[in-house]
Design a protein around this motif. Structure first.
Motif, PDB file in Angstrom:
ATOM      1  N   ARG A  18       0.836  -1.198   0.000  1.00 16.85           N
ATOM      2  CA  ARG A  18       0.000   0.000   0.000  1.00 16.85           C
ATOM      3  C   ARG A  18       0.875   1.255   0.000  1.00 16.85           C
ATOM      4  N   ARG A  19       1.912   1.220   0.826  1.00  9.97           N
ATOM      5  CA  ARG A  19       2.804   2.377   0.920  1.00  9.97           C
ATOM      6  C   ARG A  19       3.500   2.629  -0.417  1.00  9.97           C
ATOM      7  N   ASN A  20       4.006   1.563  -1.018  1.00  7.83           N
ATOM      8  CA  ASN A  20       4.683   1.728  -2.302  1.00  7.83           C
ATOM      9  C   ASN A  20       3.750   2.299  -3.368  1.00  7.83           C
ATOM     10  N   LYS A  21       2.530   1.832  -3.371  1.00  9.46           N
ATOM     11  CA  LYS A  21       1.579   2.316  -4.365  1.00  9.46           C
ATOM     12  C   LYS A  21       1.329   3.812  -4.172  1.00  9.46           C
ATOM     13  N   ALA A  22       1.197   4.205  -2.912  1.00  8.03           N
ATOM     14  CA  ALA A  22       0.963   5.616  -2.615  1.00  8.03           C
ATOM     15  C   ALA A  22       2.187   6.442  -3.010  1.00  8.03           C
ATOM     16  N   ASN A  23       3.368   5.951  -2.656  1.00  6.81           N
ATOM     17  CA  ASN A  23       4.602   6.655  -3.019  1.00  6.81           C
ATOM     18  C   ASN A  23       4.698   6.814  -4.528  1.00  6.81           C
ATOM     19  N   LEU A  24       4.338   5.743  -5.201  1.00  2.00           N
ATOM     20  CA  LEU A  24       4.389   5.755  -6.659  1.00  2.00           C
ATOM     21  C   LEU A  24       3.473   6.835  -7.229  1.00  2.00           C
ATOM     22  N   LEU A  25       2.286   6.921  -6.689  1.00  2.00           N
ATOM     23  CA  LEU A  25       1.347   7.929  -7.171  1.00  2.00           C
ATOM     24  C   LEU A  25       1.894   9.339  -6.941  1.00  2.00           C
ATOM     25  N   ASP A  26       2.449   9.555  -5.749  1.00  2.00           N
ATOM     26  CA  ASP A  26       3.020  10.869  -5.453  1.00  2.00           C
ATOM     27  C   ASP A  26       4.175  11.163  -6.395  1.00  2.00           C
ATOM     28  N   ALA A  27       5.062  10.190  -6.525  1.00  2.00           N
ATOM     29  CA  ALA A  27       6.235  10.381  -7.370  1.00  2.00           C
ATOM     30  C   ALA A  27       5.822  10.657  -8.811  1.00  2.00           C
ATOM     31  N   ALA A  28       4.885   9.857  -9.292  1.00  4.70           N
ATOM     32  CA  ALA A  28       4.429  10.027 -10.677  1.00  4.70           C
ATOM     33  C   ALA A  28       3.832  11.414 -10.865  1.00  4.70           C
ATOM     34  N   ALA A  29       2.997  11.833  -9.941  1.00  6.43           N
ATOM     35  CA  ALA A  29       2.371  13.147 -10.048  1.00  6.43           C
ATOM     36  C   ALA A  29       3.440  14.228 -10.127  1.00  6.43           C
ATOM     37  N   ALA A  30       4.443  14.107  -9.256  1.00 12.75           N
ATOM     38  CA  ALA A  30       5.517  15.103  -9.236  1.00 12.75           C
ATOM     39  C   ALA A  30       6.309  15.102 -10.541  1.00 12.75           C
ATOM     40  N   VAL A  31       6.658  13.921 -10.998  1.00 12.13           N
ATOM     41  CA  VAL A  31       7.454  13.814 -12.223  1.00 12.13           C
ATOM     42  C   VAL A  31       6.654  14.268 -13.440  1.00 12.13           C
ATOM     43  N   PHE A  32       5.379  13.922 -13.478  1.00 15.54           N
ATOM     44  CA  PHE A  32       4.527  14.315 -14.603  1.00 15.54           C
ATOM     45  C   PHE A  32       4.501  15.832 -14.758  1.00 15.54           C
ATOM     46  N   VAL A  33       4.489  16.524 -13.634  1.00 13.22           N
ATOM     47  CA  VAL A  33       4.417  17.985 -13.684  1.00 13.22           C
ATOM     48  C   VAL A  33       5.602  18.585 -14.436  1.00 13.22           C
ATOM     49  N   VAL A  34       6.778  18.048 -14.193  1.00 14.32           N
ATOM     50  CA  VAL A  34       7.947  18.647 -14.831  1.00 14.32           C
ATOM     51  C   VAL A  34       8.394  17.948 -16.112  1.00 14.32           C
ATOM     52  N   GLN A  35       8.169  16.650 -16.191  1.00 15.73           N
ATOM     53  CA  GLN A  35       8.648  15.923 -17.367  1.00 15.73           C
ATOM     54  C   GLN A  35       7.537  15.509 -18.312  1.00 15.73           C
ATOM     55  N   HIS A  58       2.102  -2.712  -9.783  1.00 17.92           N
ATOM     56  CA  HIS A  58       0.954  -1.911  -9.354  1.00 17.92           C
ATOM     57  C   HIS A  58       0.188  -1.311 -10.530  1.00 17.92           C
ATOM     58  N   PHE A  59       0.941  -0.939 -11.555  1.00 14.77           N
ATOM     59  CA  PHE A  59       0.307  -0.325 -12.718  1.00 14.77           C
ATOM     60  C   PHE A  59       0.813  -0.998 -13.992  1.00 14.77           C
ATOM     61  N   PRO A  60       0.147  -2.050 -14.399  1.00 14.76           N
ATOM     62  CA  PRO A  60       0.582  -2.859 -15.542  1.00 14.76           C
ATOM     63  C   PRO A  60       0.919  -2.049 -16.791  1.00 14.76           C
ATOM     64  N   THR A  61       0.149  -1.012 -17.046  1.00 15.36           N
ATOM     65  CA  THR A  61       0.449  -0.170 -18.207  1.00 15.36           C
ATOM     66  C   THR A  61       0.583   1.275 -17.734  1.00 15.36           C
ATOM     67  N   ARG A  62       1.253   2.062 -18.534  1.00 21.15           N
ATOM     68  CA  ARG A  62       1.421   3.463 -18.162  1.00 21.15           C
ATOM     69  C   ARG A  62       0.063   4.147 -18.045  1.00 21.15           C
ATOM     70  N   ALA A  63      -0.850   3.707 -18.871  1.00 18.90           N
ATOM     71  CA  ALA A  63      -2.182   4.301 -18.836  1.00 18.90           C
ATOM     72  C   ALA A  63      -2.809   4.133 -17.455  1.00 18.90           C
ATOM     73  N   ASP A  64      -2.591   2.977 -16.851  1.00 15.92           N
ATOM     74  CA  ASP A  64      -3.161   2.740 -15.519  1.00 15.92           C
ATOM     75  C   ASP A  64      -2.624   3.749 -14.515  1.00 15.92           C
ATOM     76  N   LEU A  65      -1.332   4.010 -14.648  1.00 12.90           N
ATOM     77  CA  LEU A  65      -0.716   4.970 -13.740  1.00 12.90           C
ATOM     78  C   LEU A  65      -1.258   6.376 -13.963  1.00 12.90           C
ATOM     79  N   ILE A  66      -1.348   6.762 -15.214  1.00 12.51           N
ATOM     80  CA  ILE A  66      -1.857   8.095 -15.531  1.00 12.51           C
ATOM     81  C   ILE A  66      -3.296   8.256 -15.055  1.00 12.51           C
TER      82      ILE A  66
END
Lengths: 193, 193
Positions: A18-35, A58-66
């Motif tokens: 659960r923690r990793n998934k949450a971290n991933l979401l935060d990280a992705a959100a942050a990275v998406f903003v700049v990259q 956690h997110f089989p495809t990039r679309a799932d993450l987005i």
DNA sequence: GGCAAAACGGAACGATGTTCCGTATCGTCG
DNA sequence: CGACGATACGGAACATCGTTCCGTTTTGCC
């Protein structure tokens, strides 16, 4: 609201997951903003302090993450449709404002619009946006058509894709105003145009 | 016609170089048709019977290759502008028809529209299309504005980019009609819309 | 505390774009 | 006509990414 979640994933029994998934979401959100949403997988993994395998688990495809990152905002946009219809002075105005909302959302998300294509390899993403927004768009379109404000021969799907396309590359180009063009497109819907 | 060629490349003194360049253009054109303008470099090189190094020597960037392949058609489109203006019943109609021509061109070229972005890493491509077409578009827009048919506050650049964007992913999606949306956009230009 | 299930991490693989340099070809000049 | 310097060639080598896979670690539970 924000109910079923379609698949109804039972939420992992392990707290590290659960923690990793949450971290991933935060990280992705942050990275998406700049990259942008095309940022390298390794980058996101590093930022979240996990291995790349963990992303794919956690997110089989990039679309799932987005989708996971932007789900709330898409839902908010969808919910704004009926409200604008009820509040506004008329259906066409409501449609204009709703499209504006959608454009604002897309334009501020680096590269998101570009990846909304059906064949961009992000089918899940395309499907989610459309499932959520096409019905709302259809509702606004029908209302405007019923009120005799616009022609009735435009498909919600086509309009959504058109507006989405207009937003591609809208950031990073001062001479290009997607909001303006989307408004022009909506204006072109009026009768006798 | 087809004069200066801006850089005025002196044409190589060696016939093998000239032959390879021609083969490359043919091969690229053929591959683009079926694989799109993003086709792997190795594929094009193989088809032309040359090594990848040879591609990069003749066409430093992919944009250079794409421009070389489509230069004639872009020029033809540019030249059609003034003609339509002279022939047609009126400036706005001429604009409609010209945009149609442009859309037809883009839609039939797999992935071309997607790569017309300023920051897609294909600057040469973006620049060529714009240098060639924006002035023509401006001419049509001015004529229509002078005739009082449309609002005068739209930049040719913005319109071209908008139309180009509308064409992205238009092939391979039967439910999406770029021609239609582009026409709607042009219709939205009319006064009082 | 021990064990099986769940999750992790990152090496390894494949596809691509791009660079680089030893080799082959061409055009010319003696 | 033969050699020589310039030009161009080919493709191996390198870098970047996405994606997969499996030996190792962590967790929850008995």
């Amino acid at each position: 609201m924000h109910d079923g979640d379609q698949g109804a994933e039972p939420v992992s029994r392990r707290k590290d997951a659960r923690r990793n998934k949450a971290n991933l979401l935060d990280a992705a959100a942050a990275v998406f903003v700049v990259q942008g949403v095309d940022a390298p997988v390794r980058e996101i993994a590093a930022r979240a302090g996990v291995g790349v395998g963990t992303i794919y688990r956690h997110f089989p495809t990039r679309a799932d993450l987005i989708v996971a990152v932007y789900r709330h905002q898409v839902d908010a946009c969808a919910e704004a449709g009926p409200r604008l219809l009820a509040e506004g002075p008329g259906p066409h105005t409501a449609l204009e404002r709703w499209i504006d909302l959608f454009v604002d959302f897309l334009v501020t998300k680096h590269g998101l619009a570009a990846v909304l294509q059906p064949d961009a390899g992000f089918d899940t993403l395309h499907a989610y946006f459309l499932d959520r927004l096409v019905p709302v768009c259809g509702q606004l379109l029908d209302a405007a058509a019923d009120a005799g404000e616009i022609r009735a021969d435009i498909e919600p799907y086509a309009l959504m894709r058109g507006v989405g396309n207009l937003c591609i590359g809208a950031d990073s180009d001062a001479r290009y105003d997607a909001r303006r063009l989307a408004a022009l497109l909506v204006a072109g819907l009026r009768h006798g145009a």
